[in-house]
Design a protein around this motif. Structure first.
Motif, short mmCIF file in Angstrom:
data_model
loop_
_atom_site.label_atom_id
_atom_site.label_comp_id
_atom_site.label_asym_id
_atom_site.label_seq_id
_atom_site.Cartn_x
_atom_site.Cartn_y
_atom_site.Cartn_z
N CYS A 1 -3.84 12.40 -5.22
CA CYS A 1 -2.81 13.29 -4.35
C CYS A 1 -1.94 12.59 -2.89
CB CYS A 1 -2.86 14.74 -3.53
SG CYS A 1 -3.76 15.46 -4.21
N ALA A 2 -0.42 12.46 -4.03
CA ALA A 2 0.49 10.53 -3.92
C ALA A 2 1.00 11.49 -2.57
CB ALA A 2 1.33 10.74 -4.24
N GLY A 3 1.48 12.94 -2.24
CA GLY A 3 1.61 13.62 -1.37
C GLY A 3 1.79 13.14 -0.01
N GLY B 1 3.16 16.12 -4.62
CA GLY B 1 3.99 15.21 -5.44
C GLY B 1 2.85 14.93 -7.02
N PRO B 2 2.56 13.53 -7.34
CA PRO B 2 1.75 13.42 -8.03
C PRO B 2 0.00 13.60 -7.82
CG PRO B 2 3.54 11.80 -7.99
CD PRO B 2 3.57 13.02 -6.58
N TYR C 1 -2.91 6.98 -1.22
CA TYR C 1 -3.00 8.70 -1.76
C TYR C 1 -4.57 9.58 -0.68
CZ TYR C 1 -6.77 7.16 -4.51
OH TYR C 1 -8.11 6.81 -4.57
N ILE C 2 -4.20 10.17 -0.89
CA ILE C 2 -5.44 11.75 -0.43
C ILE C 2 -6.34 11.72 -1.45
CG2 ILE C 2 -5.71 13.72 0.94
CD1 ILE C 2 -3.40 13.69 2.49
N ALA C 3 -7.56 11.58 -1.46
CA ALA C 3 -8.55 12.12 -2.72
C ALA C 3 -9.10 13.29 -1.86
CB ALA C 3 -9.89 11.06 -3.38
#
Length: 485
Positions: free
Chosen positions: A291-293, A339-340, A318-320
């Protein structure tokens, strides 16, 4: 430099200081400084040097911050001109005599080898330090702070959001917390309210006999705490890397709403490469969502949408989020507005492959402007489902074995992913294009075939994709295999 007997360099200005040489520059210009950045060892034969210009020449080099001047004798000048030597001594410039038999290229190669050795030493030290910090984090933040202070040869403080000391190493370092209060106030400000000169996540202070670095802990606008370290001398680059690793571990601890027992198990499982071992890690089959948010992702997960079965890992960029497969669709829909998102295939056991799949899908989602993209939807993924697993794995193993033996697998993977574009593959690997070209020549030799042939690249792509699927612990037809830790 003068200590290298094979070069025969001799210092004419006394003992060499501890000034670091960052590069070697050869120049016969009267003013080479527009082409210098500082820290270079400048080499010259004195072709354009005259007694009248020596003082100005040295002044310009000193003003640019060069590390020293190497003067070749026996080429234009039989000896170092007296005027140049006097100017160097007066202005504190290191002046080395380069004997006639020593070519400038030999000096350049020697410095290059020294820099490479220093870089390797720094990388090795940083890697070892990160391992030590990881082990300490399994015990708790106090042990991590203690280990960090010892690694840096200084002191370390862990402060809560209000500035109260949580851990100090040594204990006397707690007395420094009050003096840091004004700096913490600046770091607490949300990004939109910070002044232009205030750094977003850290700041450095230089005091008489002491250099201090303070960093925020946490990902969102509100810090979860602060880490402060102090040493007698400024931190070198490798030390900043070590401090960054400590902040990342402390951030992971603070951003994961778990009990102490579960958190320690999660850290152990994740950082030792066995995510299935920890009770806080979702059991397989699971999916990884890249997650890019940023912080909004964590805000959504704090509402506990999956009954505490999700695990968020702040990674580089990013966050996994590791989620049970049966609730992944629900989590996707909840996070879609942040986000994407890139989504891996289902995985059990080791999650390295799933993490890579999610990252690849996220990269494509960002480029194509998609909100959610599954790895299975990437071009070519459907072909793998048509293959019989056992022969496919045998084919992949045989084709890739020579690359594994020569440590060329990741180079070829990047080259295939870049569709044979050397510049793009070199950027992805972080190496020079000449280095990539040399490695690919070696790969062609050990493979006995040309990777620039589209048919060969297609075979390599299939083999690499099959290997990635096996690394995920997934059979080609969806069968789960429990990977050994």
């Amino acid at each position: 430099m003068a200590a290298l007997p094979q070069l025969g360099l001799r210092s004419l200005t006394g003992p060499l200081p501890d000034t670091a040489v960052l590069w070697v520059a050869v120049s016969e210009l009267e003013d080479p400084t527009p082409f210098l950045e500082g820290g270079e060892l400048v080499l010259t034969t004195g072709m354009r040097l005259s007694p009248a210009s020596a003082t100005g020449y040295v002044s310009r080099l000193v003003g640019r911050g060069v590390a020293g001047l190497g003067f070749a004798v026996g080429v234009i000048h039989e000896t170092v001109p007296d005027e140049l030597l006097a100017a160097a001594r007066d202005q504190g410039l290191v002046l080395l005599e380069v004997p006639r038999p020593t070519p400038f290229i030999a000096v350049g190669k020697a410095v290059s080898r020294m820099l490479a050795a220093e870089w390797y030493e720094d990388v090795t030290r940083a890697f070892q330090a990160q391992r030590e910090l990881t082990r300490a984090a399994l015990t708790g933040p106090g042990a991590l702070v203690t280990r960090l202070a010892r690694l840096l040869g200084g002191w370390a403080l862990l402060l809560d959001p209000s500035g109260t000391v949580q851990h100090a190493e040594p204990a006397t370092a707690a007395g420094r917390a009050e003096a840091l209060s004004p700096e913490l106030a600046r770091l607490r400000r949300p990004p939109r309210a910070r002044s232009a000169e205030a750094p977003s996540a850290s700041m450095a202070l230089s005091l008489p006999g002491e250099h201090i670095v303070v960093q925020r802990i946490g990902l969102g606008g509100r810090p979860r705490g602060f880490l402060a370290v102090g040493t007698e001398t400024p931190l070198p680059h490798v030390a900043h890397t070590i401090v960054g690793a400590a902040v990342a571990l402390l951030t992971l601890q603070s951003e994961t709403p778990r009990t102490g027992r579960d958190l320690r198990a999660s850290l152990a499982a994740l950082l030792l490469g066995r995510p299935g071992d920890g009770p806080a890690v979702p059991r397989g089959p699971v999916r990884v969502l890249a997650c890019a948010g940023g912080a909004p992702v964590l805000d959504v997960l704090e509402s506990d949408p999956a009954g505490g079965r999700c695990l968020a890992l702040p990674l580089d960029g990013y966050i996994a989020v590791i989620v049970p497969d049966e609730v992944s669709a629900t989590i996707e829909s909840l996070l879609a507005g942040t986000g994407p998102i890139g989504v891996s295939d289902p995985a059990s056991g080791k999650l390295a492959g799933a993490l890579r799949q999610a990252g690849e899908a996220l990269a494509v989602a960002v480029r194509s402007g998609q909100d959610v993209l599954h790895h299975s939807a990437l071009p070519g993924q459907g072909v793998l489902g048509l293959l019989d697993p056992e022969p496919a794995h045998a084919f992949a193993g045989a084709l890739l074995a020579p690359l594994r033996e020569e440590d060329l697998l990741e180079t070829v993977r990047a080259y295939v992913a870049a569709n044979g574009q050397g510049e793009a593959a070199a950027r992805a690997l972080g190496v020079h294009r000449h280095t990539l070209r040399s490695r690919m020549r070696k790969a062609a030799e050990v493979l006995g075939r040309d990777p620039d042939d589209p048919a060969v690249r297609a075979e390599l792509w299939i083999a690499l994709a099959i290997t990635s699927s096996r690394d995920d612990g997934i059979g080609q037809h969806g069968d789960s295999h429990s990977a050994a830790p």
